[in-house]
Design a protein around this motif. Sequence first.
Motif, PDB file in Angstrom:
ATOM      1  N   THR A   1     -55.946 -23.665 -66.293  1.00 48.12           N
ATOM      2  CA  THR A   1     -57.083 -23.958 -65.414  1.00 48.12           C
ATOM      3  C   THR A   1     -57.132 -22.916 -64.298  1.00 48.12           C
ATOM      4  O   THR A   1     -56.196 -22.797 -63.505  1.00 48.12           O
ATOM      5  N   PRO A   2     -58.213 -22.126 -64.242  1.00 46.03           N
ATOM      6  CA  PRO A   2     -58.172 -20.967 -63.340  1.00 46.03           C
ATOM      7  C   PRO A   2     -58.679 -21.229 -61.931  1.00 46.03           C
ATOM      8  O   PRO A   2     -59.512 -22.102 -61.709  1.00 46.03           O
ATOM      9  N   LYS A   3     -58.193 -20.403 -61.003  1.00 44.15           N
ATOM     10  CA  LYS A   3     -58.882 -20.234 -59.726  1.00 44.15           C
ATOM     11  C   LYS A   3     -60.058 -19.321 -60.027  1.00 44.15           C
ATOM     12  O   LYS A   3     -59.927 -18.346 -60.762  1.00 44.15           O
ATOM     13  N   ILE A   4     -61.235 -19.656 -59.482  1.00 43.05           N
ATOM     14  CA  ILE A   4     -62.426 -18.848 -59.750  1.00 43.05           C
ATOM     15  C   ILE A   4     -62.666 -17.920 -58.562  1.00 43.05           C
ATOM     16  O   ILE A   4     -62.875 -18.383 -57.446  1.00 43.05           O
ATOM     17  N   LEU A   5     -62.629 -16.618 -58.824  1.00 43.44           N
ATOM     18  CA  LEU A   5     -62.946 -15.657 -57.761  1.00 43.44           C
ATOM     19  C   LEU A   5     -64.348 -15.140 -57.988  1.00 43.44           C
ATOM     20  O   LEU A   5     -64.685 -14.684 -59.089  1.00 43.44           O
ATOM     21  N   LEU A   6     -65.154 -15.232 -56.938  1.00 38.18           N
ATOM     22  CA  LEU A   6     -66.562 -14.816 -57.045  1.00 38.18           C
ATOM     23  C   LEU A   6     -66.805 -13.631 -56.115  1.00 38.18           C
ATOM     24  O   LEU A   6     -66.509 -13.705 -54.925  1.00 38.18           O
ATOM     25  N   ALA A   7     -67.362 -12.556 -56.671  1.00 37.15           N
ATOM     26  CA  ALA A   7     -67.694 -11.399 -55.825  1.00 37.15           C
ATOM     27  C   ALA A   7     -68.929 -10.720 -56.393  1.00 37.15           C
ATOM     28  O   ALA A   7     -69.408 -11.067 -57.473  1.00 37.15           O
ATOM     29  N   GLY A   8     -69.447  -9.743 -55.655  1.00 36.33           N
ATOM     30  CA  GLY A   8     -70.619  -8.987 -56.119  1.00 36.33           C
ATOM     31  C   GLY A   8     -71.874  -9.413 -55.394  1.00 36.33           C
ATOM     32  O   GLY A   8     -71.992 -10.556 -54.921  1.00 36.33           O
TER      33      GLY A   8
ATOM     34  N   ARG B   1     -65.327 -13.740 -52.316  1.00 38.23           N
ATOM     35  CA  ARG B   1     -64.847 -12.508 -51.692  1.00 38.23           C
ATOM     36  C   ARG B   1     -65.966 -11.491 -51.588  1.00 38.23           C
ATOM     37  O   ARG B   1     -66.859 -11.458 -52.440  1.00 38.23           O
ATOM     38  N   HIS B   2     -65.899 -10.614 -50.585  1.00 36.60           N
ATOM     39  CA  HIS B   2     -66.900  -9.555 -50.487  1.00 36.60           C
ATOM     40  C   HIS B   2     -66.740  -8.561 -51.611  1.00 36.60           C
ATOM     41  O   HIS B   2     -67.692  -8.111 -52.233  1.00 36.60           O
ATOM     42  N   ASN B   3     -65.509  -8.158 -51.827  1.00 37.11           N
ATOM     43  CA  ASN B   3     -65.281  -7.112 -52.817  1.00 37.11           C
ATOM     44  C   ASN B   3     -63.842  -7.151 -53.296  1.00 37.11           C
ATOM     45  O   ASN B   3     -62.915  -6.990 -52.514  1.00 37.11           O
ATOM     46  N   LEU B   4     -63.678  -7.361 -54.591  1.00 34.47           N
ATOM     47  CA  LEU B   4     -62.329  -7.419 -55.150  1.00 34.47           C
ATOM     48  C   LEU B   4     -61.872  -6.051 -55.617  1.00 34.47           C
ATOM     49  O   LEU B   4     -60.680  -5.762 -55.675  1.00 34.47           O
TER      50      LEU B   4
END
Length: 255
Positions: A211-218, A238-241
């Motif tokens: 089960t993942p942590k969801i990282l959202l960027a873009g 996040r602003h920018n990964l």
Amino acid sequence: MASILIDLGNSALKWSLLDDPENPFTYVHESSGILDEKIKDKWQELGVKNAYGCTVASDWIAHSTKNFLSSIGAQCTWFTAKKEFTGDFILKSNYDHPELLGADRWFAAIGSVALHKDEPLLVCHLGTASTIDSVIPTGIGEYVFLGGRIAPGPAMMREGLARGTSHLPRAFGRRTDFPTNTIDAITTGIVDSQLGLIERAVREMEGIGATPKILLAGGASKVVAPYIQQEFDNVDIRHNLVLHGLATMVREQNH
Ligand SMILES: Nc1ncnc2c1ncn2[C@@H]1O[C@H](COP(=O)(O)OP(=O)(O)OP(=O)(O)O)[C@@H](O)[C@H]1O
Ligand SMILES: CC(C)(CO)[C@@H](O)C(=O)NCCC(=O)O
């Protein structure tokens, strides 16, 4: 004298100081290849001597960025995706041809692991294109980039619909559960397509017990963020990964 990081995408150039990837500046180049005078002035003013970047833009834009940097006496190094990143942790690529993975995806994955150790991650970058990539821990300090999905981003979906049909407008409407007009129908279709990509990938990861942590960027992530946050607890916006990944790599090299 300053060092900067550059994430050169298909519509925007994002950059930050090497030590401050949390605070990126964005410049939309729209594939024109012409860098804004304001960025040039800023880099000159900062006394930029080194730029570390990755690019998925056209060779022409990458070339003109490098040329500009060299005209102010700065070195520009473009990094590409590799089979393995070794540093504070190890990330292995499962891509059939690791060097063909978009460098932005690779560095976003490295940046994501650097931010969230020991967790399965779904790295979602919603920009010109949307990429939804899975990374899982496989041992102590070891991770694998399992693979991911590529789809048109929301703006490209909207443009594609308007360009490919006679009666559909460029729609900026509302997402609703039962859209009752064309604008809302298109907007809902596009937002749900992006959500569907993420939800589907989450289910696939759950299917392998991760089960993942969801990282959202873009640039386009704000379109889906409220819905993803409603549905899942484990979301990090996040602003920018990519810049984080580049910073991690450069730090490792200068070790
Ligand atoms: N509120 C928004 N709604 C829809 N699309 C948006 C929104 N804000 C930005 N975008 C879109 O996001 C994209 C830019 O995203 P981003 O800043 O990540 O740049 P990018 O470098 O072009 O991305 P990529 O790395 O995919 O090329 C553009 O297509 C832009 O139209
Ligand atoms: C998918 C994009 C356009 C996202 O920016 C970029 O990562 C890219 O051009 N990738 C190359 C192909 C690949 O990643 O398989």
